[in-house]
Enzyme design. Structure first.
Site, PDB file in Angstrom:
ATOM      1  N   SER A 165     -11.277  30.570 -18.054  1.00  0.00           N
ATOM      2  CA  SER A 165     -11.699  29.902 -19.292  1.00  0.00           C
ATOM      3  C   SER A 165     -12.120  31.074 -19.991  1.00  0.00           C
ATOM      4  O   SER A 165     -11.456  31.428 -21.016  1.00  0.00           O
ATOM      5  CB  SER A 165     -13.035  29.013 -18.645  1.00  0.00           C
ATOM      6  OG  SER A 165     -13.490  28.740 -19.864  1.00  0.00           O
ATOM      7  N   ASP A 264      -8.383  18.517 -21.716  1.00  0.00           N
ATOM      8  CA  ASP A 264      -8.368  20.031 -21.373  1.00  0.00           C
ATOM      9  C   ASP A 264      -8.595  20.033 -23.005  1.00  0.00           C
ATOM     10  O   ASP A 264      -7.519  20.336 -23.823  1.00  0.00           O
ATOM     11  CB  ASP A 264      -8.002  21.220 -20.674  1.00  0.00           C
ATOM     12  CG  ASP A 264      -8.975  22.974 -21.185  1.00  0.00           C
ATOM     13  OD1 ASP A 264      -9.777  22.455 -22.015  1.00  0.00           O
ATOM     14  OD2 ASP A 264      -8.996  22.959 -20.180  1.00  0.00           O
ATOM     15  N   HIS A 294      -9.767  21.519 -17.616  1.00  0.00           N
ATOM     16  CA  HIS A 294     -10.132  22.221 -17.200  1.00  0.00           C
ATOM     17  C   HIS A 294     -10.394  23.138 -15.779  1.00  0.00           C
ATOM     18  O   HIS A 294     -11.636  22.226 -15.164  1.00  0.00           O
ATOM     19  CB  HIS A 294     -11.571  22.625 -18.432  1.00  0.00           C
ATOM     20  CG  HIS A 294     -11.372  23.923 -18.532  1.00  0.00           C
ATOM     21  ND1 HIS A 294     -10.863  24.866 -19.658  1.00  0.00           N
ATOM     22  CD2 HIS A 294     -12.463  24.403 -18.336  1.00  0.00           C
ATOM     23  CE1 HIS A 294     -11.672  25.758 -20.019  1.00  0.00           C
ATOM     24  NE2 HIS A 294     -12.637  26.169 -19.151  1.00  0.00           N
TER      25      HIS A 294
END
Length: 324
Positions: A165, A264, A294
């Site tokens: 991320s 995501d 995600h």
């Protein structure tokens, strides 16, 4: 770029992962405040009895003027601890939440899966320390590893970066900085569902505006906390140290594995970066996981489909770090 598949025709979220995310929703807004956000992430904690046993040490490192960066170092559970490759790992959490503890299971997974020393970096977080403080810490830690890898039992010629991320964003930035600054020479970059463009007009941001783990409210909170002085409405104006897709040159970067998730908002960020790398002749593998959301790599210990998806990236990392 990943095709703009309509939500009605694409595979559903893996049911085991969905049940877990329904039980522990990571939802918040800017108005809730960063402390609320941090506490919600801490609730997604892997039971200690599920964690593999490794040699782990806490250190404080630095480079230049930055001298107090906490890191956690992991050694793989193998007999030989000499001349091992090293991976500098950057945790996710929107540059604002997350720490060495929240991402301890994922750091362990990299040490085991890649048979490498992993240095997990506890860079400063926003909003207390907005951009570029976290980038400065991350770069100093990488240069420290480049100079001290041998002391850890590592091979300074086999260093990779990895992150999930926001950590994937940082890992990509580190690869560009290392290339442009003459090292440390990196052999691979493993980017898990990275945020790379800051371009909220990409299709995946609309398709997955209400996705679990990362929805538009959460994205807006992270952006406002991390980069309050920058104009996110004009993503092409942002520095490459915030949006790596804005670099002027992508040649000479290390080979990459980019793992994205269909459900995501930042899915298309990874696809766009893969295009840019390929266009510059950089070897890259893009793996879009059709039933994942995600954050899937953090659930590999409890969600079988997430484990399979995570293993693909770790196998690519291991292959790059152990070429013989």
């Amino acid at each position: 770029m990943t095709s703009s598949t309509q939500p009605s025709t694409r595979p559903a979220i893996d049911p085991t992962l969905k049940a877990l995310l329904d039980a522990f929703p990571l939802t918040f807004t800017e108005a809730d405040g960063v402390d609320v956000a941090r506490e919600k992430l801490r609730l997604l904690k892997t039971p200690a009895e599920m964690l593999p046993d490794l040699r782990i040490e806490e250190h404080t490192v630095g480079y230049g003027d930055l001298t107090d960066i906490p890191v956690r170092i992991y050694w793989p559970p193998i007999a030989e601890h000499d001349n091992l490759p090293a991976v500098v790992f950057y945790h996710g959490g929107g540059w604002c939440i997350g720490d060495l503890d929240t991402h301890d299971p994922l750091a362990r997974a990299h040490a085991i899966g890649a048979e490498a020393i992993v240095v997990s970096v506890d860079y400063r977080l926003a909003p207390e320390h907005p951009f570029p403080a976290g980038i400065d810490d991350s770069w100093a830690a990488l240069r420290w590893v480049g100079e001290h890898a041998a002391e850890l039992g590592g091979d300074p010629d086999r260093i990779g970066v990895a992150g999930d991320s926001a950590g994937g964003n940082i890992a990509a930035v580190m690869a560009q900085l290392a290339r442009d600054s003459g090292g440390p020479p990196l052999v691979f970059q493993l980017l898990w569902y990275p945020s790379l463009t800051a371009d909220l007009s990409l299709p995946s941001y609309t398709e997955n505006a209400d996705a679990p783990m990362l929805d538009r409210d959460v994205i807006d909170a992270f952006v406002s906390w991390y980069a309050p002085e920058l104009n996110i409405d004009d993503p092409r104006s942002l520095p490459a140290t915030l949006a790596p897709t804005n670099a002027t040159d992508f040649s000479g970067l290390p080979p990459a594995f980019i793992g994205t998730a269909e459900h995501d908002p930042v899915r298309d960020d990874g696809a766009r970066y893969a295009e840019l790398l390929r266009g510059a002749g950089v070897p890259v593998e893009l793996s879009n996981e059709s039933s994942m959301t995600h954050g899937y790599a953090s659930f590999a210990l409890v969600v079988p489909a997430a484990a399979e998806a995570t293993d693909r990236g770790l196998a690519a990392l291991k292959k790059a770090l152990h070429p013989r």
